[in-house]
Design a protein around this motif. Structure first.
Motif, PDB file in Angstrom:
ATOM      1  N   ARG A  48     -13.259   6.984  12.508  1.00  0.00           N
ATOM      2  CA  ARG A  48     -12.443   6.863  11.297  1.00  0.00           C
ATOM      3  C   ARG A  48     -11.055   7.452  11.508  1.00  0.00           C
ATOM      4  N   LYS A  49     -10.955   8.374  12.435  1.00  0.00           N
ATOM      5  CA  LYS A  49      -9.647   8.969  12.714  1.00  0.00           C
ATOM      6  C   LYS A  49      -8.662   7.945  13.277  1.00  0.00           C
ATOM      7  N   ARG A  50      -9.177   6.840  13.812  1.00  0.00           N
ATOM      8  CA  ARG A  50      -8.288   5.775  14.279  1.00  0.00           C
ATOM      9  C   ARG A  50      -7.479   5.195  13.119  1.00  0.00           C
ATOM     10  N   HIS A  51      -7.953   5.446  11.899  1.00  0.00           N
ATOM     11  CA  HIS A  51      -7.277   4.912  10.722  1.00  0.00           C
ATOM     12  C   HIS A  51      -6.746   6.021   9.821  1.00  0.00           C
ATOM     13  N   ALA A  52      -6.501   7.192  10.414  1.00  0.00           N
ATOM     14  CA  ALA A  52      -5.877   8.271   9.644  1.00  0.00           C
ATOM     15  C   ALA A  52      -4.491   7.810   9.178  1.00  0.00           C
ATOM     16  N   VAL A  53      -4.179   8.069   7.924  1.00  0.00           N
ATOM     17  CA  VAL A  53      -2.934   7.555   7.367  1.00  0.00           C
ATOM     18  C   VAL A  53      -1.805   8.551   7.561  1.00  0.00           C
ATOM     19  N   ALA A  54      -0.599   8.014   7.710  1.00  0.00           N
ATOM     20  CA  ALA A  54       0.593   8.857   7.743  1.00  0.00           C
ATOM     21  C   ALA A  54       0.902   9.327   6.332  1.00  0.00           C
ATOM     22  N   LYS A  55       1.528  10.475   6.221  1.00  0.00           N
ATOM     23  CA  LYS A  55       1.903  10.972   4.906  1.00  0.00           C
ATOM     24  C   LYS A  55       2.991  10.091   4.308  1.00  0.00           C
ATOM     25  N   SER A  56       2.833   9.793   3.031  1.00  0.00           N
ATOM     26  CA  SER A  56       3.816   8.956   2.354  1.00  0.00           C
ATOM     27  C   SER A  56       4.923   9.833   1.774  1.00  0.00           C
ATOM     28  N   THR A  57       6.156   9.342   1.863  1.00  0.00           N
ATOM     29  CA  THR A  57       7.282  10.068   1.283  1.00  0.00           C
ATOM     30  C   THR A  57       7.455   9.732  -0.198  1.00  0.00           C
ATOM     31  N   LYS A  58       6.669   8.764  -0.672  1.00  0.00           N
ATOM     32  CA  LYS A  58       6.758   8.345  -2.073  1.00  0.00           C
ATOM     33  C   LYS A  58       5.425   8.591  -2.761  1.00  0.00           C
ATOM     34  N   PRO A  59       5.423   8.901  -4.076  1.00  0.00           N
ATOM     35  CA  PRO A  59       4.160   9.100  -4.778  1.00  0.00           C
ATOM     36  C   PRO A  59       3.326   7.829  -4.782  1.00  0.00           C
ATOM     37  N   LEU A  60       2.005   7.974  -4.602  1.00  0.00           N
ATOM     38  CA  LEU A  60       1.125   6.810  -4.525  1.00  0.00           C
ATOM     39  C   LEU A  60       0.645   6.336  -5.892  1.00  0.00           C
ATOM     40  N   ASP A 120     -17.428   2.900  -7.231  1.00  0.00           N
ATOM     41  CA  ASP A 120     -18.254   4.036  -7.615  1.00  0.00           C
ATOM     42  C   ASP A 120     -19.738   3.693  -7.601  1.00  0.00           C
ATOM     43  N   GLN A 121     -20.059   2.467  -7.965  1.00  0.00           N
ATOM     44  CA  GLN A 121     -21.459   2.095  -8.211  1.00  0.00           C
ATOM     45  C   GLN A 121     -22.125   1.352  -7.065  1.00  0.00           C
ATOM     46  N   GLN A 122     -21.346   0.665  -6.241  1.00  0.00           N
ATOM     47  CA  GLN A 122     -21.921  -0.211  -5.222  1.00  0.00           C
ATOM     48  C   GLN A 122     -21.575   0.279  -3.811  1.00  0.00           C
ATOM     49  N   ASP A 123     -22.339  -0.197  -2.856  1.00  0.00           N
ATOM     50  CA  ASP A 123     -22.086   0.123  -1.449  1.00  0.00           C
ATOM     51  C   ASP A 123     -21.112  -0.917  -0.903  1.00  0.00           C
ATOM     52  N   GLY A 174      -0.011   1.188  -4.029  1.00  0.00           N
ATOM     53  CA  GLY A 174      -0.363   2.607  -4.099  1.00  0.00           C
ATOM     54  C   GLY A 174      -1.863   2.823  -4.071  1.00  0.00           C
ATOM     55  N   ALA A 175      -2.597   1.970  -4.781  1.00  0.00           N
ATOM     56  CA  ALA A 175      -4.053   2.105  -4.819  1.00  0.00           C
ATOM     57  C   ALA A 175      -4.673   1.803  -3.459  1.00  0.00           C
ATOM     58  N   ILE A 176      -4.166   0.787  -2.764  1.00  0.00           N
ATOM     59  CA  ILE A 176      -4.681   0.458  -1.429  1.00  0.00           C
ATOM     60  C   ILE A 176      -4.473   1.634  -0.479  1.00  0.00           C
ATOM     61  N   LYS A 177      -3.300   2.254  -0.544  1.00  0.00           N
ATOM     62  CA  LYS A 177      -3.026   3.415   0.303  1.00  0.00           C
ATOM     63  C   LYS A 177      -3.941   4.586  -0.063  1.00  0.00           C
ATOM     64  N   ALA A 178      -4.086   4.842  -1.366  1.00  0.00           N
ATOM     65  CA  ALA A 178      -4.904   5.973  -1.801  1.00  0.00           C
ATOM     66  C   ALA A 178      -6.374   5.768  -1.448  1.00  0.00           C
ATOM     67  N   LEU A 179      -6.841   4.533  -1.537  1.00  0.00           N
ATOM     68  CA  LEU A 179      -8.249   4.265  -1.228  1.00  0.00           C
ATOM     69  C   LEU A 179      -8.586   4.575   0.225  1.00  0.00           C
ATOM     70  N   LYS A 180      -7.630   4.410   1.124  1.00  0.00           N
ATOM     71  CA  LYS A 180      -7.912   4.730   2.523  1.00  0.00           C
ATOM     72  C   LYS A 180      -8.117   6.227   2.703  1.00  0.00           C
ATOM     73  N   GLN A 181      -7.518   7.032   1.828  1.00  0.00           N
ATOM     74  CA  GLN A 181      -7.736   8.479   1.874  1.00  0.00           C
ATOM     75  C   GLN A 181      -9.098   8.851   1.308  1.00  0.00           C
ATOM     76  N   THR A 182      -9.492   8.194   0.223  1.00  0.00           N
ATOM     77  CA  THR A 182     -10.747   8.547  -0.450  1.00  0.00           C
ATOM     78  C   THR A 182     -11.954   7.842   0.158  1.00  0.00           C
ATOM     79  N   HIS A 183     -11.739   6.681   0.786  1.00  0.00           N
ATOM     80  CA  HIS A 183     -12.824   5.902   1.385  1.00  0.00           C
ATOM     81  C   HIS A 183     -12.433   5.538   2.830  1.00  0.00           C
ATOM     82  N   PRO A 184     -12.520   6.475   3.754  1.00  0.00           N
ATOM     83  CA  PRO A 184     -12.008   6.233   5.109  1.00  0.00           C
ATOM     84  C   PRO A 184     -12.736   5.135   5.866  1.00  0.00           C
TER      85      PRO A 184
END
Length: 307
Positions: free
Chosen positions: A277-289, A188-191, A208-218
């Motif tokens: 960044r679209k080269r790293h678009a994630v597949a939808k997960s079948t399990k909650p992250l 949140d605070q640093q580049d 789960g956090a690693i997967k979610a971070l790719k969605q929020t920080h592509p």
């Protein structure tokens, strides 16, 4: 009068004719489909013509799929690469990322709709990547900017910190988070452009956090430190987390330094060419992250729209 439409080219590499026949039937209406059972020929085809997407089987007699995709990456880096396998092969999982830089890891038997969606997405990204590559040479801008990129280590292990510290160039700030709460605060605070993370924190998982971070920080480039031998978990980190490299823990500092330099370079590519960044678009997960995360971390991801 309708515009002339040129189908993107899909290359199938497999020594089993029944596999290439099945996949060709699946894709022939949407793609110009080429096939070969020879890895060397596949690399030469990618050198001589524009291949949008390549799907290579892993287990072949002359060259493995990882070797084929590595060769294609070298001659045609904008071709989107997918690895297909029917075996739980950990070496292939790790090699597909570290050497082939794949878009998706596909498993037999495949789901027809899912593989269609993955290949369509790959073709769309390839079109953007080839177009962007023809416009400019990014190397001068990359060299100028990467020295300012922040690096985040998510791991409480002092040995991991020493490894990352030794691999971090003097001009790049290094931040050390011992847990996810600290990591979220630093993000949140640093580049931060590159994150190095162990997949486990004691008994808690960072997957789960690693997967979610790719969605929020592509544009965040992630190197995963791991001692795990869990095939399904690593496949999930590829398809839903789009990790940039796997590095065995503790691993060799020389190899890790090369991984770090590559990650810093690639972060700048993502910054300078946002379409890549679209080269790293994630597949939808079948399990909650977000299961097993602290309320604070879960709240952060939910604010960013991750379920």
């Amino acid at each position: 009068m309708s515009e002339l439409f040129t189908k993107p080219t899909l290359l199938l590499v497999d020594d089993e004719a029944r596999i290439t026949r099945s996949l060709k039937m699946l894709f022939r209406t949407e793609f110009d489909v080429l096939t070969t059972d020879n890895g060397h020929e596949a690399i030469e085809m990618a050198r001589q013509q524009t291949i949008s997407v390549v799907i290579s089987d892993q287990r072949m007699p002359i060259m493995s799929g990882v070797e084929v995709l590595r060769g294609i990456r070298e001659v045609s880096p904008n071709t989107m690469r997918l690895l297909l396998t029917g075996y739980a092969d950990l070496a292939a999982v790790i090699g597909s990322v570290n050497e082939g830089e794949i878009f998706r890891f596909l498993q037999k038997p495949w789901d027809a709709e899912q593989i269609r969606a993955d290949v369509r997405a790959a073709a769309e990204v390839a079109e953007l990547s080839f177009a962007a590559a023809s416009r400019q040479d990014l190397q001068p801008a990359i060299s100028a900017a990467k020295a300012r990129t922040g690096i985040l280590l998510l791991d409480r292990d002092p040995l991991a910190h020493e490894l990352v510290r030794r691999a971090t160039p003097p001009s790049n700030p290094l931040f050390w988070a011992r847990d996810l709460d600290e990591a979220m605060e630093l993000l949140d605070q640093q580049d931060i452009g590159v994150m190095v993370a162990d997949v486990m924190d004691g008994q808690a998982s960072h997957v789960g956090a690693i997967k979610a971070l790719k969605q929020t920080h592509p544009d965040l480039v992630t190197i995963v430190l791991t001692q795990l031998r869990d095939y399904e978990l690593l496949v999930g980190l590829i398809n839903q987390g789009q990790v940039f490299r796997f590095h065995p823990k503790p691993g060799h500092v020389g190899t890790f330094t090369k991984n770090m330099q590559s990650a810093l370079d690639y972060h700048q590519v993502l910054q300078l060419q946002p379409e890549t960044r679209k080269r790293h678009a994630v597949a939808k997960s079948t399990k909650p992250l977000l299961t097993g995360l602290s309320d604070r971390v879960m709240g952060y991801f939910r604010r960013m729209g991750v379920n």
